[in-house]
Design an enzyme around this catalytic site. Structure first.
Site, short mmCIF file in Angstrom:
data_model
loop_
_atom_site.label_atom_id
_atom_site.label_comp_id
_atom_site.label_asym_id
_atom_site.label_seq_id
_atom_site.Cartn_x
_atom_site.Cartn_y
_atom_site.Cartn_z
N GLY A 1 -27.04 24.08 -35.20
CA GLY A 1 -28.34 24.59 -35.62
C GLY A 1 -29.32 23.58 -36.16
O GLY A 1 -30.41 23.93 -36.59
N GLN A 2 -28.93 22.30 -36.14
CA GLN A 2 -29.87 21.30 -36.66
C GLN A 2 -31.12 21.24 -35.79
O GLN A 2 -31.08 21.55 -34.60
CB GLN A 2 -29.20 19.92 -36.68
N LYS A 3 -32.21 20.82 -36.39
CA LYS A 3 -33.50 20.83 -35.70
C LYS A 3 -33.42 20.12 -34.35
O LYS A 3 -33.95 20.59 -33.35
CB LYS A 3 -34.54 20.13 -36.58
N MET B 1 -30.99 19.93 -32.41
CA MET B 1 -30.16 20.67 -31.45
C MET B 1 -30.88 21.90 -30.88
O MET B 1 -30.53 22.39 -29.82
CB MET B 1 -28.89 21.18 -32.15
#
Length: 173
Positions: A63-65, A67
Site C-alpha cells: 500500500g505504499q505510495k 506501489m
C-alpha cells in the site's frame, strides 16, 4: 467468465494505505497468529479456507505510495475488493478516500462488491464505523454493493465474520 466456481476459489484483493494492517490481517487469518510484518513490496497471497466447501484466494497488495500505481495490475479477475483502513489514523482518511476512489474507478471493478474493514478497533481512539464510512464517502457509491465492518487484525476480532460477509457479497454478484 463461464467457468465453474467450484474448481478455483474466487480472487479477493486486499488493498489500503501502507500501515493499515493488511499483511497482519492476512497472516492472522491464515495462521491464527500475530506475526511481525514489514512493509509489503509487491504482494502476499494466501488461500483462505472459510469452511469445508468455501475458500477465497486473498491477494494482499503493498500500500505504499510508490506501489499504488501497480494496484491496477491485480484487478483482472477480482471478485471482491477488501479495502482496509486504520480507523485510528484520522490524519490519513482523506488519502485513503482518494486511493479508494481511484481504484474503484477502474473498469475491472465495475460490478465488484466492496468490503471496507475499519481495522485497529482495539485502539482507544479509533473511529466508529459511521465516521469511517463518512470519511471515505461510502454513501456516494450508491451503484455498488458495499459493506463496512470493524475489526482488529492484531487481536483477530471480526476477521472471520468479515470474510464470511465478503463471500456472501461475491455470491450475490
Amino acid at each position: 467468465m463461464g467457468q465453474g466456481r467450484s474448481a478455483s476459489s474466487p480472487q479477493v484483493i486486499l488493498m489500503g494505505l501502507d500501515s493499515a494492517g493488511k499483511s497482519t490481517l492476512l497472516a492472522h487469518m491464515l495462521t491464527g497468529q500475530v506475526m511481525e510484518t514489514s512493509p509489503t513490496i509487491g504482494f502476499n497471497v494466501g488461500m483462505l479456507e472459510l469452511d469445508k466447501k468455501t475458500s477465497l484466494t486473498v491477494w494482499d497488495v503493498g500500500g505504499q505510495k510508490s506501489m499504488r500505481p501497480n494496484w491496477k495490475y491485480y484487478l483482472d479477475d477480482c471478485k471482491a475488493l477488501v479495502f482496509v483502513v486504520d480507523s485510528s489514523d484520522r490524519a490519513r482518511m482523506q488519502e485513503a478516500q482518494k486511493a479508494l476512489r481511484r481504484v474503484l474507478s477502474d473498469e475491472n471493478l465495475r460490478e465488484v462488491p466492496l468490503m471496507v474493514l475499519a481495522n485497529k478497533k482495539d485502539l482507544p481512539n479509533s473511529m466508529t464505523i459511521r465516521e469511517v464510512s463518512t470519511q471515505l464517502d461510502l454513501p456516494s457509491y450508491s451503484d455498488r454493493r458495499w459493506e463496512i465492518q470493524a475489526c482488529s487484525a492484531l487481536r483477530g476480532l471480526g476477521l472471520q465474520q468479515a470474510f464470511m460477509s465478503v463471500n456472501k457479497l461475491i455470491k450475490k454478484s
